[in-house]
Scaffold this motif. Structure first.
Motif, short mmCIF file in Angstrom:
data_model
loop_
_atom_site.label_atom_id
_atom_site.label_comp_id
_atom_site.label_asym_id
_atom_site.label_seq_id
_atom_site.Cartn_x
_atom_site.Cartn_y
_atom_site.Cartn_z
N HIS A 180 -0.53 -1.97 -9.99
CA HIS A 180 -1.86 -2.38 -10.47
C HIS A 180 -2.80 -2.77 -9.33
N ASP A 181 -2.25 -3.11 -8.15
CA ASP A 181 -3.11 -3.52 -7.04
C ASP A 181 -3.58 -2.35 -6.20
N GLY A 182 -3.25 -1.12 -6.62
CA GLY A 182 -3.69 0.06 -5.88
C GLY A 182 -2.62 0.68 -5.02
N GLY A 183 -1.49 0.02 -4.88
CA GLY A 183 -0.37 0.59 -4.16
C GLY A 183 0.53 1.40 -5.09
N TRP A 184 1.80 1.50 -4.76
CA TRP A 184 2.75 2.14 -5.66
C TRP A 184 4.06 1.35 -5.65
N TRP A 185 4.76 1.40 -6.77
CA TRP A 185 6.03 0.68 -6.86
C TRP A 185 7.22 1.62 -6.85
#
Length: 217
Positions: A138-143
């Motif tokens: 959700h913060d623009g990165g990836w999990w």
């Protein structure tokens, strides 16, 4: 499923783990949260319906929060040290090391303790159907990222990490290398204190992360 799940992890040492959380909560509490998140993640991976499970680890467990429990849990995994000059380099190298079993590699970190065996199984199944999968944070990165070969992960070396556009840049890098990407479920991850409540709400009530962070209010 003939997929390897790779966990890229840092030993939860006070002063080295979750430093942005530590700015608010202190080094020891931040390390305890990191340990809880790592253990919940390892539990989910251990129960996922996949063929192989590996951990790329950096740091020293001797000084880590929850070291005894983490060592015991890692007994169910193949563990190797991260190698490389920066985080993107270590990610690409970890994919190469994890690919030794010959299976596609599905990689996650230790910032999403709400991940479940079922979700990992769904992502592994999707990876077997498509050249690559990407789970946006959700913060623009990836999990989560999944690829079929170590060569496909080489594009990570050119992607700036820990930015608000890292997820989009990763997707673009894969596509520019001719790799079609399927998006899977987005998740919130833990970086700062404002992330804790949303992640806790998504966790099972009995998870270590949920139990520990409920005490923080």
């Amino acid at each position: 499923m003939l997929v390897t799940v790779l966990v890229v992890a840092k030993a939860p040492e006070p002063g080295r783990a979750k430093t942005r959380l530590a700015a608010t909560l202190g080094d020891d509490v931040a390390a305890q949260i990191a340990a809880a998140a790592l253990l919940d993640t390892l539990d989910a991976v251990a129960a996922a319906p996949v063929a192989a499970r590996v951990v790329a680890l950096t740091g020293t467990l001797d000084n880590a929060a929850g070291s005894a429990e983490i060592r015991e849990r890692l007994g169910a995994f193949t563990v190797f040290e991260q190698r490389g000059d920066d985080f993107a380099d270590r990610l690409a190298n970890a994919h190469a090391d994890a690919a030794s079993a010959g299976y596609p590699v599905l990689q996650i970190g230790m910032d999403t303790p709400q991940v479940s065996p079922e979700l990992l199984g769904n992502c592994a199944r999707r990876l077997l159907e498509t050249p690559a999968v990407l789970g946006m944070a959700h913060d623009g990165g990836w999990w989560l990222i999944g690829v079929h070969t170590p060569d496909a992960a080489q594009c990570l070396r050119g992607v700036p990490m820990s930015q608000s556009d890292t997820g989009d840049l990763t997707r673009k890098a894969l596509q520019e290398n001719g790799i079609d990407v399927a998006l899977v479920q987005p998740l919130a991850d833990i970086d700062v204190i404002d992330d804790v409540a949303a992640v806790r709400q998504a966790c099972g009530r009995t998870s270590r992360f949920a139990r520990l962070t409920r005490m923080l209010g």
